[in-house]
Scaffold this motif. Sequence first.
Motif, PDB file in Angstrom:
ATOM      1  N   UNK A  33       0.838  -1.194   0.000  1.00  0.00           N
ATOM      2  CA  UNK A  33       0.000   0.000   0.000  1.00  0.00           C
ATOM      3  C   UNK A  33       0.871   1.240   0.000  1.00  0.00           C
ATOM      4  N   UNK A  34       0.300   2.340  -0.429  1.00  0.00           N
ATOM      5  CA  UNK A  34       1.010   3.620  -0.478  1.00  0.00           C
ATOM      6  C   UNK A  34       0.027   4.725  -0.126  1.00  0.00           C
ATOM      7  N   UNK A  35       0.532   5.761   0.516  1.00  0.00           N
ATOM      8  CA  UNK A  35      -0.291   6.910   0.861  1.00  0.00           C
ATOM      9  C   UNK A  35       0.352   8.170   0.306  1.00  0.00           C
ATOM     10  N   UNK A  36      -0.428   8.944  -0.447  1.00  0.00           N
ATOM     11  CA  UNK A  36       0.057  10.188  -1.031  1.00  0.00           C
ATOM     12  C   UNK A  36      -0.636  11.360  -0.345  1.00  0.00           C
ATOM     13  N   UNK A  37       0.163  12.328   0.096  1.00  0.00           N
ATOM     14  CA  UNK A  37      -0.346  13.509   0.774  1.00  0.00           C
ATOM     15  C   UNK A  37      -0.141  14.728  -0.119  1.00  0.00           C
ATOM     16  N   UNK A  38      -1.205  15.486  -0.366  1.00  0.00           N
ATOM     17  CA  UNK A  38      -1.145  16.657  -1.236  1.00  0.00           C
ATOM     18  C   UNK A  38      -1.562  17.897  -0.454  1.00  0.00           C
ATOM     19  N   UNK A  39      -0.659  18.873  -0.347  1.00  0.00           N
ATOM     20  CA  UNK A  39      -0.986  20.152   0.273  1.00  0.00           C
ATOM     21  C   UNK A  39      -0.659  21.269  -0.712  1.00  0.00           C
ATOM     22  N   UNK A  40      -0.864  22.488  -0.317  1.00  0.00           N
ATOM     23  CA  UNK A  40      -0.602  23.619  -1.206  1.00  0.00           C
ATOM     24  C   UNK A  40       0.876  23.745  -1.562  1.00  0.00           C
ATOM     25  N   UNK A  41       1.741  23.435  -0.603  1.00  0.00           N
ATOM     26  CA  UNK A  41       3.172  23.675  -0.776  1.00  0.00           C
ATOM     27  C   UNK A  41       4.013  22.426  -0.987  1.00  0.00           C
ATOM     28  N   UNK A  42       3.458  21.267  -0.613  1.00  0.00           N
ATOM     29  CA  UNK A  42       4.280  20.057  -0.635  1.00  0.00           C
ATOM     30  C   UNK A  42       3.454  18.827  -0.995  1.00  0.00           C
ATOM     31  N   UNK A  43       4.178  17.806  -1.442  1.00  0.00           N
ATOM     32  CA  UNK A  43       3.595  16.486  -1.688  1.00  0.00           C
ATOM     33  C   UNK A  43       4.518  15.456  -1.050  1.00  0.00           C
ATOM     34  N   UNK A  44       3.917  14.477  -0.416  1.00  0.00           N
ATOM     35  CA  UNK A  44       4.715  13.347   0.077  1.00  0.00           C
ATOM     36  C   UNK A  44       4.063  12.057  -0.373  1.00  0.00           C
ATOM     37  N   UNK A  45       4.864  11.163  -0.929  1.00  0.00           N
ATOM     38  CA  UNK A  45       4.396   9.861  -1.382  1.00  0.00           C
ATOM     39  C   UNK A  45       5.071   8.796  -0.533  1.00  0.00           C
ATOM     40  N   UNK A  46       4.317   8.222   0.376  1.00  0.00           N
ATOM     41  CA  UNK A  46       4.832   7.173   1.252  1.00  0.00           C
ATOM     42  C   UNK A  46       4.580   5.820   0.614  1.00  0.00           C
ATOM     43  N   UNK A  47       5.651   5.078   0.382  1.00  0.00           N
ATOM     44  CA  UNK A  47       5.502   3.788  -0.274  1.00  0.00           C
ATOM     45  C   UNK A  47       6.015   2.617   0.515  1.00  0.00           C
ATOM     46  N   UNK A  48       6.278   2.811   1.818  1.00  0.00           N
ATOM     47  CA  UNK A  48       6.787   1.716   2.634  1.00  0.00           C
ATOM     48  C   UNK A  48       8.299   1.695   2.653  1.00  0.00           C
ATOM     49  N   UNK A  49       8.896   1.023   1.662  1.00  0.00           N
ATOM     50  CA  UNK A  49      10.354   0.936   1.622  1.00  0.00           C
ATOM     51  C   UNK A  49      11.008   2.277   1.304  1.00  0.00           C
ATOM     52  N   UNK A  50      10.351   3.060   0.455  1.00  0.00           N
ATOM     53  CA  UNK A  50      10.912   4.347   0.042  1.00  0.00           C
ATOM     54  C   UNK A  50       9.812   5.392  -0.045  1.00  0.00           C
ATOM     55  N   UNK A  51      10.134   6.611   0.334  1.00  0.00           N
ATOM     56  CA  UNK A  51       9.205   7.739   0.247  1.00  0.00           C
ATOM     57  C   UNK A  51       9.826   8.817  -0.633  1.00  0.00           C
ATOM     58  N   UNK A  52       8.959   9.660  -1.208  1.00  0.00           N
ATOM     59  CA  UNK A  52       9.418  10.805  -1.989  1.00  0.00           C
ATOM     60  C   UNK A  52       8.728  12.061  -1.470  1.00  0.00           C
ATOM     61  N   UNK A  53       9.507  13.101  -1.251  1.00  0.00           N
ATOM     62  CA  UNK A  53       8.996  14.372  -0.748  1.00  0.00           C
ATOM     63  C   UNK A  53       9.324  15.467  -1.750  1.00  0.00           C
ATOM     64  N   UNK A  54       8.313  16.229  -2.179  1.00  0.00           N
ATOM     65  CA  UNK A  54       8.491  17.336  -3.108  1.00  0.00           C
ATOM     66  C   UNK A  54       8.148  18.638  -2.414  1.00  0.00           C
ATOM     67  N   UNK A  55       9.022  19.623  -2.533  1.00  0.00           N
ATOM     68  CA  UNK A  55       8.789  20.943  -1.949  1.00  0.00           C
ATOM     69  C   UNK A  55       8.795  21.970  -3.067  1.00  0.00           C
ATOM     70  N   UNK A  56       7.670  22.631  -3.298  1.00  0.00           N
ATOM     71  CA  UNK A  56       7.557  23.538  -4.431  1.00  0.00           C
ATOM     72  C   UNK A  56       8.429  24.780  -4.278  1.00  0.00           C
ATOM     73  N   UNK A  57       8.445  25.392  -3.095  1.00  0.00           N
ATOM     74  CA  UNK A  57       9.176  26.646  -2.904  1.00  0.00           C
ATOM     75  C   UNK A  57      10.677  26.466  -3.084  1.00  0.00           C
ATOM     76  N   UNK A  58      11.237  25.397  -2.497  1.00  0.00           N
ATOM     77  CA  UNK A  58      12.682  25.165  -2.565  1.00  0.00           C
ATOM     78  C   UNK A  58      13.091  24.420  -3.816  1.00  0.00           C
ATOM     79  N   UNK A  59      12.144  23.722  -4.451  1.00  0.00           N
ATOM     80  CA  UNK A  59      12.483  22.920  -5.616  1.00  0.00           C
ATOM     81  C   UNK A  59      13.163  21.608  -5.252  1.00  0.00           C
ATOM     82  N   UNK A  60      13.125  21.249  -3.975  1.00  0.00           N
ATOM     83  CA  UNK A  60      13.778  20.016  -3.532  1.00  0.00           C
ATOM     84  C   UNK A  60      12.946  18.788  -3.863  1.00  0.00           C
TER      85      UNK A  60
END
Length: 244
Positions: A33-60
């Motif tokens: 299973x995976x859980x994706x979180x969407x907010x105005x400034x950031x997105x986080x995709x939790x996938x168990x073994x690996x997660x991905x975090x996106x930050x719009x302001x910093x471009x990280x």
Amino acid sequence: MTRSLAATALSLLAFSASAQDLTITFKSTDGSSATHYFSKDRIRMNGGRADTLLEFASGRIVTIDNQKKEYSEMTVVEIDEAMKGMAAQMEQAMAQVPPQMREQMAKMMGGAAAEVTVTKGATKTVAGYSCQSYTITMGANMSQETCNTTALTPPFDPANLQKLTRVSLPMIQGMDKFIQKMSEIQGMALSTHMSMSMMGRKTDTGLEATQISKGAIPADVFALPAGYKKVDSPLKKMPKMGGR
């Protein structure tokens, strides 16, 4: 850059500054299973073994390895340069290959001339939302099935996400045409399934939403896990332009 990131970016074409945060739980074709979180400034995709975090302001773009308890950071500019470096290395290697063999390898990888088509399918209900299904194919080697809904509005401007996921994949011939066709499909993807065959190897990946909730997401959801070690991005191990 994962294919799921690109698919997410291309599927979020509606935007409202007043839209609520979204939390979507998916089931994967591998049973996880995976859980994706969407907010105005950031997105986080939790996938168990690996997660991905996106930050719009910093471009990280932060990749988190939960098994090794490590994380690394990169930017889309760095990813672009790495992809160009890989393409340059492949071109140099292919220049030493006999023409007949190059032609055979191009066919195995899809080929730049492969036609990209979009077929509209039936409407379905996924996680309580009606969605329109589509199938995008590129030749016989790549296809993606997606079911998109326009009943959900992401809380961020999709243009910000596209800036972080606009990476070109020059080593996969015709991929730019494939991505362009995907971008023409409106709505938010509630299910995706991609099949790809390259160099004799086939991969199948898929996600389908099982639960969707609206409402503010706690700030700590986007925080890095305590005690994780920062390591160099894998991009630093990839070949540079001209082999330098």
